[in-house]
Design a protein around this motif. Structure first.
Motif, PDB file in Angstrom:
ATOM      1  N   ASP A   3       1.001  -1.160   0.222  1.00 20.05           N
ATOM      2  CA  ASP A   3       0.235   0.376  -0.360  1.00 20.05           C
ATOM      3  C   ASP A   3       1.244   1.247   0.367  1.00 20.05           C
ATOM      4  N   GLY A   4       0.096   2.165  -1.062  1.00 15.84           N
ATOM      5  CA  GLY A   4       0.668   3.011  -0.630  1.00 15.84           C
ATOM      6  C   GLY A   4      -0.013   3.937   0.852  1.00 15.84           C
ATOM      7  N   PHE A   5      -0.022   5.636   0.322  1.00 20.87           N
ATOM      8  CA  PHE A   5      -0.811   6.340   1.247  1.00 20.87           C
ATOM      9  C   PHE A   5      -1.820   6.760   0.199  1.00 20.87           C
ATOM     10  N   HIS A   6      -3.114   6.955   0.752  1.00 18.21           N
ATOM     11  CA  HIS A   6      -4.579   6.962   0.348  1.00 18.21           C
ATOM     12  C   HIS A   6      -4.905   8.769   1.101  1.00 18.21           C
ATOM     13  N   PRO A   7      -4.939   9.349  -0.017  1.00 18.77           N
ATOM     14  CA  PRO A   7      -5.583  10.716   0.995  1.00 18.77           C
ATOM     15  C   PRO A   7      -6.675  10.483   1.025  1.00 18.77           C
ATOM     16  N   PRO A   8      -7.670   9.805   0.641  1.00 17.77           N
ATOM     17  CA  PRO A   8      -9.192   9.984   0.863  1.00 17.77           C
ATOM     18  C   PRO A   8      -9.410   8.829   2.597  1.00 17.77           C
TER      19      PRO A   8
ATOM     20  N   ILE B  37       9.510  17.756  -1.953  1.00 15.57           N
ATOM     21  CA  ILE B  37      10.814  16.522  -1.648  1.00 15.57           C
ATOM     22  C   ILE B  37       9.798  15.205  -1.745  1.00 15.57           C
ATOM     23  N   CYS B  38       8.916  15.227  -0.799  1.00 11.94           N
ATOM     24  CA  CYS B  38       7.811  13.948  -0.397  1.00 11.94           C
ATOM     25  C   CYS B  38       6.287  14.420  -0.505  1.00 11.94           C
ATOM     26  N   HIS B  39       6.118  15.347  -1.271  1.00 10.87           N
ATOM     27  CA  HIS B  39       4.815  15.984  -1.325  1.00 10.87           C
ATOM     28  C   HIS B  39       4.305  16.581   0.040  1.00 10.87           C
ATOM     29  N   ARG B  40       3.272  17.891  -0.371  1.00 10.37           N
ATOM     30  CA  ARG B  40       2.908  19.025   0.378  1.00 10.37           C
ATOM     31  C   ARG B  40       2.594  18.067   2.654  1.00 10.37           C
ATOM     32  N   GLY B  41       3.283  18.495   3.115  1.00  6.59           N
ATOM     33  CA  GLY B  41       3.302  18.230   4.475  1.00  6.59           C
ATOM     34  C   GLY B  41       3.755  16.652   4.693  1.00  6.59           C
ATOM     35  N   SER B  42       4.757  15.759   4.026  1.00  4.66           N
ATOM     36  CA  SER B  42       4.610  14.793   4.238  1.00  4.66           C
ATOM     37  C   SER B  42       5.881  14.379   6.252  1.00  4.66           C
ATOM     38  N   ARG B  43       5.155  12.561   5.753  1.00  4.18           N
ATOM     39  CA  ARG B  43       6.279  12.406   6.982  1.00  4.18           C
ATOM     40  C   ARG B  43       6.371  10.992   6.987  1.00  4.18           C
ATOM     41  N   ASN B  44       7.231  10.228   7.256  1.00  2.76           N
ATOM     42  CA  ASN B  44       7.829   9.706   7.201  1.00  2.76           C
ATOM     43  C   ASN B  44       6.700   8.173   7.029  1.00  2.76           C
ATOM     44  N   ALA B  45       6.899   6.772   6.148  1.00  2.00           N
ATOM     45  CA  ALA B  45       6.011   6.262   6.375  1.00  2.00           C
ATOM     46  C   ALA B  45       6.523   5.001   7.172  1.00  2.00           C
ATOM     47  N   ASN B  46       5.757   3.763   7.981  1.00  2.00           N
ATOM     48  CA  ASN B  46       6.017   3.402   9.584  1.00  2.00           C
ATOM     49  C   ASN B  46       6.470   2.246   9.102  1.00  2.00           C
ATOM     50  N   ALA B  47       6.723   1.791   7.354  1.00  2.00           N
ATOM     51  CA  ALA B  47       7.405   0.635   7.416  1.00  2.00           C
ATOM     52  C   ALA B  47       7.524   0.627   5.649  1.00  2.00           C
TER      53      ALA B  47
ATOM     54  N   GLY C 227       4.092   3.972   2.306  1.00  2.00           N
ATOM     55  CA  GLY C 227       3.771   5.697   1.176  1.00  2.00           C
ATOM     56  C   GLY C 227       3.716   6.325   2.371  1.00  2.00           C
ATOM     57  N   TRP C 228       4.584   7.795   1.936  1.00  2.98           N
ATOM     58  CA  TRP C 228       4.567   8.179   2.950  1.00  2.98           C
ATOM     59  C   TRP C 228       3.312   8.800   3.178  1.00  2.98           C
ATOM     60  N   TYR C 229       3.222   9.704   4.223  1.00  2.00           N
ATOM     61  CA  TYR C 229       2.322  10.449   4.740  1.00  2.00           C
ATOM     62  C   TYR C 229       2.093  11.272   4.084  1.00  2.00           C
ATOM     63  N   THR C 230       0.910  12.007   3.281  1.00  2.00           N
ATOM     64  CA  THR C 230       1.393  14.024   2.924  1.00  2.00           C
ATOM     65  C   THR C 230      -0.601  14.763   3.643  1.00  2.00           C
ATOM     66  N   THR C 231      -0.337  15.983   3.114  1.00  2.00           N
ATOM     67  CA  THR C 231      -1.311  16.391   3.775  1.00  2.00           C
ATOM     68  C   THR C 231      -1.622  17.115   2.166  1.00  2.00           C
ATOM     69  N   ALA C 232      -1.690  16.628   1.408  1.00  5.30           N
ATOM     70  CA  ALA C 232      -2.096  16.370   0.171  1.00  5.30           C
ATOM     71  C   ALA C 232      -3.861  16.164  -0.137  1.00  5.30           C
ATOM     72  N   PHE C 233      -4.230  16.156   0.673  1.00  8.91           N
ATOM     73  CA  PHE C 233      -5.996  15.430   0.711  1.00  8.91           C
ATOM     74  C   PHE C 233      -6.673  15.476  -0.389  1.00  8.91           C
ATOM     75  N   ASP C 234      -6.059  16.849  -1.424  1.00  7.67           N
ATOM     76  CA  ASP C 234      -7.169  16.973  -2.468  1.00  7.67           C
ATOM     77  C   ASP C 234      -6.789  15.734  -3.951  1.00  7.67           C
ATOM     78  N   GLN C 235      -5.400  15.266  -3.346  1.00  6.15           N
ATOM     79  CA  GLN C 235      -4.757  14.880  -4.270  1.00  6.15           C
ATOM     80  C   GLN C 235      -3.879  15.631  -5.378  1.00  6.15           C
ATOM     81  N   GLY C 236      -4.058  16.925  -4.985  1.00  5.71           N
ATOM     82  CA  GLY C 236      -3.334  18.065  -5.666  1.00  5.71           C
ATOM     83  C   GLY C 236      -1.912  18.161  -5.693  1.00  5.71           C
TER      84      GLY C 236
END
Length: 305
Positions: free
Chosen positions: A36-41, A73-83, A51-60
């Motif tokens: 799995d990647g990060f799923h904004p929805p 770097i890894c998109h807006r508001g990105s944070r490390n993935a946990n695995a 997938g790294w967490y981001t705050t691009a909830f608009d998928q923008g």
């Protein structure tokens, strides 16, 4: 690249491409196992996504105003993935996007960044990551309007390939923990002052192999110049050539070459790992993407020794 076989897919894509305005990497497929990647929805749906967490909830996207900031770097508001997922040097990774609009034409690029000697990427500071490019593809034929005005681009092949891309991990890469950064740049509005639309996506992987190659790389905030001509242009103005932004592809990898396109369906989920452990996580963690409790099982990795 195998352009003839790739172009044969385009007719299928013309009438079936989704019209969503934005997108993200929903998963990667390695040896028919899905990660799995990060799923904004549904941002907390899988705290052990790679997938790294981001705050691009608009998928923008990120435009030129973010090129010298952490956003690129890894998109807006990105944070490390946990695995992370385990891959072999030489593996072909199928990167699955959640659709891609046919009008959003542009290049597709892939980078790696080492997280440090025996340092998992779950804790790395993104500002310290130095990315080196391992794959890129841009304008294929400026006069070809099979996929609409603006010419034929890498994104058109991505759409034809079930909205997925293939990146091959170079066989010579030194084993270790890496961030895989895959990115599309949509250029349909690039004639505007800040019209470039970059979609960087980061995923944690651990590469096994016997290689020794580890390029220095470029800091994320230095990958692109906001003023470079490659993100200020009109793709509808009869282009015949295009210089892909960013650093050049590393030595030993031929620029403009991608593996033959395919999109095999995954047969099941792949095992994910945390830290330097060689045992996979038993089940999805409890908690959220930013804080999790993890249980592991004693099943050795098939190729980490």
């Amino acid at each position: 690249m195998h352009r003839r076989s790739c172009l044969g897919l385009l007719a299928l894509a013309c009438s079936t491409s989704p019209g969503a305005a934005h997108s993200y990497v929903s998963n990667i497929n390695v040896d028919r196992l899905m990660y799995d990647g990060f799923h904004p929805p549904t941002p907390d749906s899988n705290p052990l996504a790679i997938g790294w967490y981001t705050t691009a909830f608009d998928q923008g996207y990120v435009n030129q105003t973010g090129f010298t900031t952490e956003e690129i770097i890894c998109h807006r508001g990105s944070r490390n993935a946990n695995a992370h997922a385990l891959v072999q040097a030489g593996d072909r990774i199928h990167v699955q996007w959640n659709g891609w609009p046919i009008s959003h034409k542009g290049p597709v690029m892939d980078y790696l960044a080492s997280c440090g000697e025996n340092q998992p990427c779950e804790k790395v500071d993104k500002n310290d990551l130095r990315f080196f490019k391992i794959s890129e593809l841009g304008l294929l034929d400026g006069a070809n309007t099979t996929m609409g005005p603006g010419g034929l681009w890498a994104t058109d092949l991505l759409i034809a390939n079930n909205n997925s891309w293939i990146v091959e991990i170079p066989t010579q890469i030194k084993p270790g923990f890496y961030v895989l950064r895959t990115e599309i740049i949509a250029l349909h509005n690039a004639s505007n002052a800040i019209g470039s639309q970059n979609y960087p996506q980061c995923l944690n992987i651990r590469i096994a192999g016997s290689g020794t190659f580890l390029p220095n790389g470029t800091l994320g905030k230095e990958l692109y110049d906001p003023d470079e001509p490659s993100v200020h242009l009109d793709i509808y103005d009869g282009m015949s050539t295009y210089k892909i932004p960013g650093p050049t592809v590393v030595s030993g990898v031929k620029a403009g070459t991608i593996p033959p396109l395919s999109h095999p369906l995954p047969t099941g989920p792949g095992a994910t790992y945390v830290g330097t452990a060689t045992t996979p996580v038993n089940a999805r963690a409890t908690g959220t993407a930013s804080g999790s409790t993890i249980t592991a099982i004693k099943t050795p990795s098939p190729f980490i020794r």
